[in-house]
Design a protein around this motif. Sequence first.
Motif, mmCIF file in Angstrom:
data_model
loop_
_atom_site.group_PDB
_atom_site.id
_atom_site.type_symbol
_atom_site.label_atom_id
_atom_site.label_comp_id
_atom_site.label_asym_id
_atom_site.label_seq_id
_atom_site.Cartn_x
_atom_site.Cartn_y
_atom_site.Cartn_z
ATOM 1 N N ALA A 57 15.035 -0.424 34.056
ATOM 2 C CA ALA A 57 16.383 -1.010 34.104
ATOM 3 C C ALA A 57 16.368 -2.471 33.651
ATOM 4 O O ALA A 57 17.210 -2.894 32.850
ATOM 5 C CB ALA A 57 16.963 -0.893 35.516
ATOM 6 N N THR A 58 15.411 -3.233 34.143
ATOM 7 C CA THR A 58 15.326 -4.649 33.788
ATOM 8 C C THR A 58 15.034 -4.817 32.304
ATOM 9 O O THR A 58 15.649 -5.654 31.626
ATOM 10 C CB THR A 58 14.248 -5.357 34.631
ATOM 11 O OG1 THR A 58 14.540 -5.143 36.017
ATOM 12 C CG2 THR A 58 14.191 -6.843 34.336
ATOM 13 N N THR A 59 14.121 -4.008 31.788
ATOM 14 C CA THR A 59 13.790 -4.079 30.368
ATOM 15 C C THR A 59 15.011 -3.711 29.524
ATOM 16 O O THR A 59 15.308 -4.372 28.519
ATOM 17 C CB THR A 59 12.608 -3.154 30.037
ATOM 18 O OG1 THR A 59 11.480 -3.558 30.823
ATOM 19 C CG2 THR A 59 12.233 -3.227 28.566
ATOM 20 N N ALA A 60 15.736 -2.678 29.935
ATOM 21 C CA ALA A 60 16.925 -2.265 29.196
ATOM 22 C C ALA A 60 17.972 -3.373 29.194
ATOM 23 O O ALA A 60 18.538 -3.703 28.137
ATOM 24 C CB ALA A 60 17.505 -0.990 29.802
ATOM 25 N N LEU A 61 18.236 -3.955 30.359
ATOM 26 C CA LEU A 61 19.241 -5.023 30.432
ATOM 27 C C LEU A 61 18.854 -6.232 29.597
ATOM 28 O O LEU A 61 19.667 -6.771 28.845
ATOM 29 C CB LEU A 61 19.478 -5.434 31.885
ATOM 30 C CG LEU A 61 20.198 -4.406 32.757
ATOM 31 C CD1 LEU A 61 20.183 -4.848 34.222
ATOM 32 C CD2 LEU A 61 21.626 -4.211 32.275
ATOM 33 N N LEU A 62 17.614 -6.653 29.715
ATOM 34 C CA LEU A 62 17.159 -7.800 28.931
ATOM 35 C C LEU A 62 17.161 -7.479 27.443
ATOM 36 O O LEU A 62 17.556 -8.300 26.611
ATOM 37 C CB LEU A 62 15.768 -8.245 29.387
ATOM 38 C CG LEU A 62 15.681 -8.890 30.766
ATOM 39 C CD1 LEU A 62 14.223 -9.098 31.169
ATOM 40 C CD2 LEU A 62 16.446 -10.195 30.810
ATOM 41 N N GLY A 63 16.705 -6.283 27.106
ATOM 42 C CA GLY A 63 16.670 -5.887 25.700
ATOM 43 C C GLY A 63 18.048 -5.815 25.086
ATOM 44 O O GLY A 63 18.260 -6.255 23.947
ATOM 45 N N LEU A 64 19.004 -5.275 25.813
ATOM 46 C CA LEU A 64 20.375 -5.189 25.304
ATOM 47 C C LEU A 64 20.997 -6.567 25.098
ATOM 48 O O LEU A 64 21.871 -6.738 24.250
ATOM 49 C CB LEU A 64 21.237 -4.347 26.246
ATOM 50 C CG LEU A 64 20.934 -2.846 26.211
ATOM 51 C CD1 LEU A 64 21.653 -2.134 27.346
ATOM 52 C CD2 LEU A 64 21.298 -2.248 24.860
ATOM 53 N N ARG A 65 20.532 -7.531 25.846
ATOM 54 C CA ARG A 65 21.007 -8.913 25.694
ATOM 55 C C ARG A 65 20.245 -9.659 24.602
ATOM 56 O O ARG A 65 20.568 -10.801 24.292
ATOM 57 C CB ARG A 65 20.849 -9.678 26.999
ATOM 58 C CG ARG A 65 21.750 -9.190 28.101
ATOM 59 C CD ARG A 65 21.502 -9.987 29.348
ATOM 60 N NE ARG A 65 22.305 -9.492 30.447
ATOM 61 C CZ ARG A 65 22.127 -9.841 31.696
ATOM 62 N NH1 ARG A 65 21.170 -10.699 32.025
ATOM 63 N NH2 ARG A 65 22.897 -9.352 32.643
ATOM 64 N N GLY A 66 19.204 -9.039 24.069
ATOM 65 C CA GLY A 66 18.380 -9.712 23.075
ATOM 66 C C GLY A 66 17.467 -10.760 23.663
ATOM 67 O O GLY A 66 16.981 -11.648 22.969
ATOM 68 N N ASP A 67 17.207 -10.668 24.955
ATOM 69 C CA ASP A 67 16.377 -11.646 25.663
ATOM 70 C C ASP A 67 14.899 -11.325 25.423
ATOM 71 O O ASP A 67 14.441 -10.218 25.715
ATOM 72 C CB ASP A 67 16.700 -11.564 27.161
ATOM 73 C CG ASP A 67 16.084 -12.683 27.970
ATOM 74 O OD1 ASP A 67 14.951 -13.111 27.656
ATOM 75 O OD2 ASP A 67 16.730 -13.117 28.941
ATOM 76 N N PRO A 68 14.136 -12.268 24.902
ATOM 77 C CA PRO A 68 12.721 -12.013 24.614
ATOM 78 C C PRO A 68 11.883 -11.715 25.857
ATOM 79 O O PRO A 68 10.785 -11.188 25.745
ATOM 80 C CB PRO A 68 12.247 -13.287 23.913
ATOM 81 C CG PRO A 68 13.251 -14.328 24.263
ATOM 82 C CD PRO A 68 14.545 -13.621 24.515
ATOM 83 N N ARG A 69 12.403 -12.007 27.045
ATOM 84 C CA ARG A 69 11.655 -11.672 28.268
ATOM 85 C C ARG A 69 11.545 -10.167 28.465
ATOM 86 O O ARG A 69 10.754 -9.701 29.287
ATOM 87 C CB ARG A 69 12.297 -12.333 29.479
ATOM 88 C CG ARG A 69 12.162 -13.856 29.463
ATOM 89 C CD ARG A 69 12.874 -14.494 30.615
ATOM 90 N NE ARG A 69 14.318 -14.271 30.466
ATOM 91 C CZ ARG A 69 15.222 -14.659 31.335
ATOM 92 N NH1 ARG A 69 14.854 -15.294 32.430
ATOM 93 N NH2 ARG A 69 16.509 -14.433 31.124
ATOM 94 N N ALA A 70 12.315 -9.400 27.695
ATOM 95 C CA ALA A 70 12.190 -7.944 27.740
ATOM 96 C C ALA A 70 10.773 -7.512 27.396
ATOM 97 O O ALA A 70 10.297 -6.481 27.877
ATOM 98 C CB ALA A 70 13.191 -7.284 26.792
ATOM 99 N N ARG A 71 10.087 -8.293 26.596
ATOM 100 C CA ARG A 71 8.684 -7.985 26.264
ATOM 101 C C ARG A 71 7.819 -7.980 27.528
ATOM 102 O O ARG A 71 6.940 -7.153 27.688
ATOM 103 C CB ARG A 71 8.123 -9.008 25.284
ATOM 104 C CG ARG A 71 8.710 -8.954 23.919
ATOM 105 C CD ARG A 71 8.095 -10.071 23.073
ATOM 106 N NE ARG A 71 8.682 -10.127 21.774
ATOM 107 C CZ ARG A 71 8.091 -9.661 20.667
ATOM 108 N NH1 ARG A 71 6.896 -9.116 20.737
ATOM 109 N NH2 ARG A 71 8.692 -9.765 19.502
#
Length: 129
Positions: A57-71
């Motif tokens: 869930a956290t990765t999806a939310l960050l990724g959808l926002r284009g946040d590099p912390r998704a890595r």
Amino acid sequence: MTETVRKKWPWVLLGAAAVLLVPWMVVLALTLPDSTEVGNWPLAWIGLDVLMATGCATTALLGLRGDPRARLTASATASVAVLDAWFDITTAGTGAPLAEALLCAVAEGALAGACGYLAVGKEWRTARR
């Protein structure tokens, strides 16, 4: 202390930890019992799944926002998925329980692979565009 030494000391400590873990693993291999009874068994398994779901869930939310912390969360989620698969397989009985564990491990391996790809790829950037 020079700048180069300051930048390298965390990596040296990490390498030392890896070396020191080898004798510890030998001690464990020689001293741990073959089996044990575990309290809170369901909590342990549910906890791994909660970690995996939270990571997804956290990765999806960050990724959808284009946040590099998704890595970072993708990498952590991949690790949890591999850990879950490992424990599924190594704690399963024979026969149907092992087949079920192996089937789950395939799904968890796919999740780990996808998360690993997201952790090192550039796909997290495309969601913002």
